[in-house]
Design an enzyme around this catalytic site. Structure first.
Site, short mmCIF file in Angstrom:
data_model
loop_
_atom_site.label_atom_id
_atom_site.label_comp_id
_atom_site.label_asym_id
_atom_site.label_seq_id
_atom_site.Cartn_x
_atom_site.Cartn_y
_atom_site.Cartn_z
CD GLU A 118 -22.47 -15.19 -31.98
OE1 GLU A 118 -22.41 -16.21 -31.25
OE2 GLU A 118 -23.39 -14.35 -31.89
CD GLN A 153 0.05 -14.45 -6.84
OE1 GLN A 153 -0.09 -14.67 -5.64
NE2 GLN A 153 -0.95 -14.56 -7.69
CG ASP A 187 0.58 -23.10 -13.17
OD1 ASP A 187 -0.41 -22.60 -12.61
OD2 ASP A 187 1.40 -22.43 -13.81
CG HIS A 213 4.63 -21.51 -10.81
ND1 HIS A 213 4.00 -22.74 -10.86
CD2 HIS A 213 5.08 -21.25 -12.07
CE1 HIS A 213 4.08 -23.20 -12.10
NE2 HIS A 213 4.73 -22.33 -12.85
CE1 TYR A 215 3.94 -4.48 -2.01
CE2 TYR A 215 3.46 -2.88 -3.74
CZ TYR A 215 3.19 -3.42 -2.50
OH TYR A 215 2.16 -2.89 -1.73
CB SER A 246 12.11 -1.36 -7.73
OG SER A 246 10.81 -1.88 -7.85
P1 NAP Z 1 5.29 -9.99 -11.67
O1 NAP Z 1 4.01 -9.26 -11.33
O2 NAP Z 1 5.70 -9.93 -13.07
O3 NAP Z 1 6.49 -9.46 -10.73
C1 NAP Z 1 6.96 -8.19 -10.87
C2 NAP Z 1 7.85 -7.87 -9.69
O4 NAP Z 1 9.08 -8.60 -9.81
C3 NAP Z 1 8.18 -6.41 -9.65
O5 NAP Z 1 8.22 -5.95 -8.32
C4 NAP Z 1 9.56 -6.38 -10.28
O6 NAP Z 1 10.35 -5.35 -9.80
C5 NAP Z 1 10.16 -7.68 -9.80
N1 NAP Z 1 11.24 -8.14 -10.68
C6 NAP Z 1 11.12 -8.50 -11.99
N2 NAP Z 1 12.31 -8.86 -12.49
C7 NAP Z 1 13.21 -8.72 -11.49
C8 NAP Z 1 14.60 -8.93 -11.38
N3 NAP Z 1 15.30 -9.40 -12.42
N4 NAP Z 1 15.19 -8.66 -10.19
C9 NAP Z 1 14.48 -8.21 -9.15
N5 NAP Z 1 13.15 -8.00 -9.18
C10 NAP Z 1 12.52 -8.24 -10.34
O7 NAP Z 1 5.23 -11.50 -11.20
P2 NAP Z 1 3.95 -12.33 -10.71
O8 NAP Z 1 3.01 -12.55 -11.84
O9 NAP Z 1 3.46 -11.77 -9.42
O10 NAP Z 1 4.66 -13.73 -10.43
C11 NAP Z 1 5.48 -13.94 -9.29
C12 NAP Z 1 5.48 -15.42 -8.96
O11 NAP Z 1 4.16 -15.82 -8.60
C13 NAP Z 1 5.88 -16.32 -10.12
O12 NAP Z 1 6.60 -17.39 -9.60
C14 NAP Z 1 4.53 -16.77 -10.68
O13 NAP Z 1 4.59 -18.00 -11.38
C15 NAP Z 1 3.74 -16.91 -9.40
N6 NAP Z 1 2.29 -16.84 -9.56
C16 NAP Z 1 1.74 -15.83 -10.26
C17 NAP Z 1 0.36 -15.74 -10.37
C18 NAP Z 1 -0.29 -14.58 -11.07
O14 NAP Z 1 -1.50 -14.54 -11.11
N7 NAP Z 1 0.41 -13.60 -11.61
C19 NAP Z 1 -0.46 -16.72 -9.79
C20 NAP Z 1 0.14 -17.74 -9.04
C21 NAP Z 1 1.51 -17.79 -8.95
P3 NAP Z 1 10.49 -3.94 -10.57
O15 NAP Z 1 9.42 -3.07 -10.00
O16 NAP Z 1 11.86 -3.54 -10.18
O17 NAP Z 1 10.35 -4.22 -12.03
MG MG Z 2 0.32 -20.52 -14.43
#
Ligand code: NAP
Ligand code: MG
Length: 347
Positions: free
Chosen positions: A224, A25, A188, A105, A22, A48
């Site tokens: 700049e 994304q 990407d 992704h 959560y 969490s």
């Molecule tokens: P993120 O914000 O870093 O995700 C955090 C979430 O993942 C939190 O709810 C966290 O839970 C949970 N989490 C982290 N480590 C964990 C673990 N070991 N076990 C269980 N839960 C865990 O990630 P994101 O940037 O949304 O990316 C998610 C996916 O979307 C990736 O595959 C990324 O490449 C893709 N994506 C991202 C973007 C972007 O703009 N960010 C764009 C396109 C695609 P806690 O609260 O417990 O820490």
């Molecule tokens: Mg990327």
């Protein structure tokens, strides 16, 4: 290139979607799906930090394993380097025939971190935008462009399912582009390394250092080489290269055309091709995964070096003087503020 502007909303509405994670994304997918009439359950580990936020938004939060057990579609939205462990510990045993595994992704599937069994659909829906924009544009009645790809079509309905999912998070308002896991993942990674994150940070630092080493004030160098970049990128975003060149002075336009190719030379482009080769061969993925396995020490030291650059000290001071730049809202704990202008980058 096939672009979809509509999809059958009933396909995803007939499923339970388990969203694991959560963060940036995860919150956007969960809320948009729910508001589109889809049955959503959020999977989060014990303790969490994001669980309260999800519950306050009216979502049901359970463990990742229970979510995977209940979900017909299991969407993995934890950071890419954690897909393998979350998949193996919580998802694999519940990924029974006829279900679907989804990602935002292609990294983990393309580089074999996650190897789903036969008999399940595997697809990706990748919004070309940070999560907070995926949510905000949806609440405004729109949606951001998305990519969809199918890795495995066991049911014969994987594409319809992926398109219906993309539609429910708003994607069809802007267009859902069909691609492959290979193309989505490799472009990407290349974009973020060569241009968006790596290339732009190195360009900014080299410009700043050149001015400061020549005796100019750091403050001027910061404005700049970093601050004004946003104004230029906004013009690219709105109307491409022509809009930027139309908007700047003739002096700037002439200098830009005449000099740009002396900065980004054929040597630089040659290096870009090498970088792309390392992405295609899997060498970059192996390096990143190995560093994560060792606790991310290399990432931490490179991050510390970036933060120690003089550009950061002067930047902090100058941004403090610009009241309108104060962060409006924290985004998923990464300290970044919401962009004032929609950004297209998803790096
Ligand atoms: P993120 O914000 O870093 O995700 C955090 C979430 O993942 C939190 O709810 C966290 O839970 C949970 N989490 C982290 N480590 C964990 C673990 N070991 N076990 C269980 N839960 C865990 O990630 P994101 O940037 O949304 O990316 C998610 C996916 O979307 C990736 O595959 C990324 O490449 C893709 N994506 C991202 C973007 C972007 O703009 N960010 C764009 C396109 C695609 P806690 O609260 O417990 O820490
Ligand atoms: Mg990327």
């Amino acid at each position: 290139m096939t672009v979809h502007y509509q999809a059958d909303p009933s396909v995803i509405r007939s499923k339970t979607v388990a969203v694991i994670g959560y963060g940036s994304q995860g919150h956007a997918h969960s809320l948009n799906l729910r508001d589109s009439g889809v049955d959503v359950v959020v999977g989060l580990r014990a303790g969490s930090a994001s669980a309260d936020e999800a519950r306050e938004a009216g979502l049901e939060v359970v463990s990742p394993a229970e979510a995977a057990q209940r979900g017909d579609v299991i969407m993995l939205l934890v950071p890419d380097q954690h897909h393998k462990s979350v998949y193996e510990e919580s998802v694999r045993e519940h990924l029974t025939p006829g279900k679907a595994l989804a990602v935002g992704h292609g990294f983990s599937v393309h580089y074999d971190q996650v190897a789903p069994p036969q008999g399940v659909d595997v697809f990706l829906v990748a919004p070309k935008s940070p999560g907070h924009l995926v949510r905000r544009v949806y609440t405004e009645g729109g949606g951001v462009p998305c990519l969809v790809a199918i890795h495995q079509d066991a049911t014969g309905g994987a594409l319809d399912l992926a398109l219906s999912y993309a539609d429910a998070i708003g994607g069809t308002h802007a267009g859902v582009i069909e691609t492959t896991f290979k193309d989505e993942t490799e472009t990407d990674l290349f974009g973020e390394q060569a241009v968006l994150c790596g290339g732009s940070e190195a360009l900014i630092k080299a410009g700043f250092e050149t001015l400061v080493e020549a005796g100019y004030p750091e403050e001027l160098a910061y404005f700049e080489c970093l601050h004004e970049l946003k104004l230029i990128v906004d013009l690219y975003y709105e109307g491409g290269l022509a809009r930027m060149n139309h908007s700047v002075s003739d002096t700037a336009e002439y200098g830009g055309h005449a000099i740009g190719n002396r900065i980004i030379t054929d040597t630089v482009k040659g290096e870009m091709k090498k970088v792309l080769g390392e992405i295609q061969s899997g060498a970059f993925a192996r390096e990143f995964i190995a560093d994560q396995a060792e606790g991310g020490t290399k990432l931490a030291s490179m991050r510390a070096a970036s933060e120690a650059h003089p550009l950061e000290t002067v930047g902090k001071k100058l941004r403090g003087m610009m009241g309108w730049l104060k962060p409006k809202a924290a985004s998923s704990g990464d300290g970044a503020s919401e962009p004032a202008v929609p950004a297209s980058a998803s790096a």
